[in-house]
Design a protein around this motif. Structure first.
Motif, PDB file in Angstrom:
ATOM      1  N   LYS A  42       0.820  -0.981  -0.068  1.00  0.00           N
ATOM      2  CA  LYS A  42       0.158   0.366   0.126  1.00  0.00           C
ATOM      3  C   LYS A  42       0.927   1.484   0.044  1.00  0.00           C
ATOM      4  O   LYS A  42       1.764   1.113   0.746  1.00  0.00           O
ATOM      5  CB  LYS A  42      -0.988  -0.059   1.419  1.00  0.00           C
ATOM      6  CG  LYS A  42      -1.605   1.377   1.553  1.00  0.00           C
ATOM      7  CD  LYS A  42      -3.154   1.139   0.019  1.00  0.00           C
ATOM      8  CE  LYS A  42      -3.703   2.382   0.423  1.00  0.00           C
ATOM      9  NZ  LYS A  42      -3.617   3.079  -0.506  1.00  0.00           N
ATOM     10  N   TRP A  47      -1.100   1.475  -4.832  1.00  0.00           N
ATOM     11  CA  TRP A  47      -1.088   0.276  -4.512  1.00  0.00           C
ATOM     12  C   TRP A  47       0.568  -0.519  -5.334  1.00  0.00           C
ATOM     13  O   TRP A  47       0.698   0.566  -6.675  1.00  0.00           O
ATOM     14  CB  TRP A  47      -1.853  -1.090  -4.755  1.00  0.00           C
ATOM     15  CG  TRP A  47      -2.950  -1.035  -4.021  1.00  0.00           C
ATOM     16  CD1 TRP A  47      -4.388  -0.581  -4.227  1.00  0.00           C
ATOM     17  CD2 TRP A  47      -2.748  -1.391  -2.735  1.00  0.00           C
ATOM     18  NE1 TRP A  47      -4.975  -0.732  -3.425  1.00  0.00           N
ATOM     19  CE2 TRP A  47      -4.718  -1.152  -1.890  1.00  0.00           C
ATOM     20  CE3 TRP A  47      -3.020  -2.541  -2.176  1.00  0.00           C
ATOM     21  CZ2 TRP A  47      -4.700  -1.689  -0.878  1.00  0.00           C
ATOM     22  CZ3 TRP A  47      -2.875  -3.112  -0.657  1.00  0.00           C
ATOM     23  CH2 TRP A  47      -4.081  -2.141  -0.319  1.00  0.00           C
ATOM     24  N   THR A  70      -5.170   5.607  -7.458  1.00  0.00           N
ATOM     25  CA  THR A  70      -6.144   5.557  -6.956  1.00  0.00           C
ATOM     26  C   THR A  70      -6.618   7.211  -7.310  1.00  0.00           C
ATOM     27  O   THR A  70      -8.011   6.941  -8.172  1.00  0.00           O
ATOM     28  CB  THR A  70      -5.741   5.395  -5.301  1.00  0.00           C
ATOM     29  OG1 THR A  70      -5.388   4.309  -4.937  1.00  0.00           O
ATOM     30  CG2 THR A  70      -7.373   5.314  -5.304  1.00  0.00           C
ATOM     31  N   ARG A  73      -6.657   6.555 -11.400  1.00  0.00           N
ATOM     32  CA  ARG A  73      -7.801   5.078 -11.525  1.00  0.00           C
ATOM     33  C   ARG A  73      -7.017   5.136 -12.728  1.00  0.00           C
ATOM     34  O   ARG A  73      -7.187   4.571 -13.717  1.00  0.00           O
ATOM     35  CB  ARG A  73      -9.217   5.244 -12.558  1.00  0.00           C
ATOM     36  CG  ARG A  73      -9.786   5.204 -10.807  1.00  0.00           C
ATOM     37  CD  ARG A  73      -9.661   4.632  -9.698  1.00  0.00           C
ATOM     38  NE  ARG A  73     -10.227   3.086 -10.488  1.00  0.00           N
ATOM     39  CZ  ARG A  73     -10.051   2.291  -9.201  1.00  0.00           C
ATOM     40  NH1 ARG A  73      -9.297   2.128  -8.010  1.00  0.00           N
ATOM     41  NH2 ARG A  73      -9.992   0.849  -9.656  1.00  0.00           N
ATOM     42  N   ALA A 106      -8.584  -1.361 -14.210  1.00  0.00           N
ATOM     43  CA  ALA A 106      -9.930  -1.877 -12.854  1.00  0.00           C
ATOM     44  C   ALA A 106      -8.828  -2.231 -11.991  1.00  0.00           C
ATOM     45  O   ALA A 106      -8.330  -3.785 -12.596  1.00  0.00           O
ATOM     46  CB  ALA A 106     -10.861  -2.512 -13.521  1.00  0.00           C
ATOM     47  N   TRP A 107      -9.353  -2.211 -10.606  1.00  0.00           N
ATOM     48  CA  TRP A 107      -8.636  -3.452  -9.609  1.00  0.00           C
ATOM     49  C   TRP A 107      -9.561  -2.751  -8.071  1.00  0.00           C
ATOM     50  O   TRP A 107     -10.452  -1.973  -8.766  1.00  0.00           O
ATOM     51  CB  TRP A 107      -7.735  -3.073  -9.437  1.00  0.00           C
ATOM     52  CG  TRP A 107      -6.769  -1.489  -8.402  1.00  0.00           C
ATOM     53  CD1 TRP A 107      -6.907  -1.309  -7.515  1.00  0.00           C
ATOM     54  CD2 TRP A 107      -6.944  -0.173  -8.953  1.00  0.00           C
ATOM     55  NE1 TRP A 107      -6.650  -0.217  -7.255  1.00  0.00           N
ATOM     56  CE2 TRP A 107      -6.569   0.920  -8.144  1.00  0.00           C
ATOM     57  CE3 TRP A 107      -6.511  -0.106 -10.721  1.00  0.00           C
ATOM     58  CZ2 TRP A 107      -6.040   1.701  -8.238  1.00  0.00           C
ATOM     59  CZ3 TRP A 107      -5.624   1.799 -11.135  1.00  0.00           C
ATOM     60  CH2 TRP A 107      -6.048   1.953  -9.924  1.00  0.00           C
ATOM     61  N   GLN A 108      -9.371  -3.940  -7.963  1.00  0.00           N
ATOM     62  CA  GLN A 108      -9.719  -4.130  -6.145  1.00  0.00           C
ATOM     63  C   GLN A 108      -8.915  -5.325  -5.930  1.00  0.00           C
ATOM     64  O   GLN A 108      -9.465  -6.333  -5.464  1.00  0.00           O
ATOM     65  CB  GLN A 108     -11.775  -4.844  -6.837  1.00  0.00           C
ATOM     66  CG  GLN A 108     -11.955  -5.204  -4.498  1.00  0.00           C
ATOM     67  CD  GLN A 108     -13.744  -5.382  -5.653  1.00  0.00           C
ATOM     68  OE1 GLN A 108     -14.531  -5.862  -5.841  1.00  0.00           O
ATOM     69  NE2 GLN A 108     -14.171  -5.690  -3.985  1.00  0.00           N
ATOM     70  N   LEU A 109      -8.627  -4.318  -4.290  1.00  0.00           N
ATOM     71  CA  LEU A 109      -7.785  -4.838  -3.031  1.00  0.00           C
ATOM     72  C   LEU A 109      -8.482  -4.942  -2.208  1.00  0.00           C
ATOM     73  O   LEU A 109      -8.463  -4.109  -1.961  1.00  0.00           O
ATOM     74  CB  LEU A 109      -6.959  -4.558  -3.677  1.00  0.00           C
ATOM     75  CG  LEU A 109      -5.850  -4.836  -4.991  1.00  0.00           C
ATOM     76  CD1 LEU A 109      -4.421  -3.772  -4.997  1.00  0.00           C
ATOM     77  CD2 LEU A 109      -5.647  -5.547  -5.628  1.00  0.00           C
ATOM     78  N   SER A 110      -8.672  -5.815  -1.362  1.00  0.00           N
ATOM     79  CA  SER A 110     -10.119  -5.966  -0.365  1.00  0.00           C
ATOM     80  C   SER A 110      -8.816  -6.443   0.616  1.00  0.00           C
ATOM     81  O   SER A 110      -7.452  -6.620   1.029  1.00  0.00           O
ATOM     82  CB  SER A 110     -11.495  -6.730  -0.495  1.00  0.00           C
ATOM     83  OG  SER A 110     -10.480  -7.777  -0.214  1.00  0.00           O
ATOM     84  N   GLY A 115      -8.027 -10.173  -3.918  1.00  0.00           N
ATOM     85  CA  GLY A 115      -8.372  -8.514  -4.877  1.00  0.00           C
ATOM     86  C   GLY A 115      -7.585  -9.310  -6.781  1.00  0.00           C
ATOM     87  O   GLY A 115      -7.418 -10.516  -6.811  1.00  0.00           O
ATOM     88  N   THR A 138      -5.209 -12.492 -10.228  1.00  0.00           N
ATOM     89  CA  THR A 138      -6.194 -12.466  -8.792  1.00  0.00           C
ATOM     90  C   THR A 138      -4.802 -13.128  -8.012  1.00  0.00           C
ATOM     91  O   THR A 138      -3.550 -13.793  -8.407  1.00  0.00           O
ATOM     92  CB  THR A 138      -6.698 -13.683  -9.376  1.00  0.00           C
ATOM     93  OG1 THR A 138      -7.766 -13.429 -10.479  1.00  0.00           O
ATOM     94  CG2 THR A 138      -7.554 -14.391  -8.038  1.00  0.00           C
TER      95      THR A 138
END
Length: 144
Positions: A42, A47, A70, A73, A106-110, A115, A138
């Protein structure tokens, strides 16, 4: 200790990485799959992922880094607003200069340790499209 979630992203986490790369050229589609490990960090901007992975078919290795911002984007080197150039060196000492036009970042890192990152782009020779590529990563946090 006990009050922290077990799979929370820390500042830098070791992750398992699965990569699927699809390339479409002249009506043909080529799909490559890679598996390996990396470090997801992070940062103030978003990221940073550095990973090494091996091709599931022939074992050939790749090493790659992606910086995700972020606020904008965007993935660094794949900027949706600006085509960039890449150089592919040939075995004969020559090189091919290609433009890269980004279609999707696109990304999503939970914080649950899962993620994904998706990058879709087109390689062009000048303004002539050569190949459409989509890369899906992934990520799964490594257990201690």
């Amino acid at each position: 200790r006990g009050h922290r979630a077990v799979l929370k992203w820390a500042m830098a986490e070791r992750v398992q990485v699965a990569v699927k790369s699809r390339s479409r050229f002249g009506g043909q589609e080529d799909v490559l799959s890679f598996r390996g490990q990396g470090v997801l960090t992070k940062t103030a901007e978003g990221w940073h992922l550095r990973y090494e992975a091996a091709n599931e078919v022939d074992g050939s290795a790749i090493v790659s880094e992606i910086r995700l911002e972020t606020a904008t984007r965007r993935a660094v080197l794949l900027d949706p607003k600006t085509p960039t150039a890449t150089r592919i060196d040939g075995g004969d000492g020559g090189a091919l200069m290609l433009n890269v036009a980004t279609k999707e970042v696109a990304w999503q890192l939970s914080r649950r340790g899962q993620g994904f990152i998706t990058l879709a782009y087109t390689l062009l020779l000048g303004v002539q499209p050569l190949s459409a590529l989509q890369v899906e990563l992934t990520l799964t946090k490594e257990e201690n």
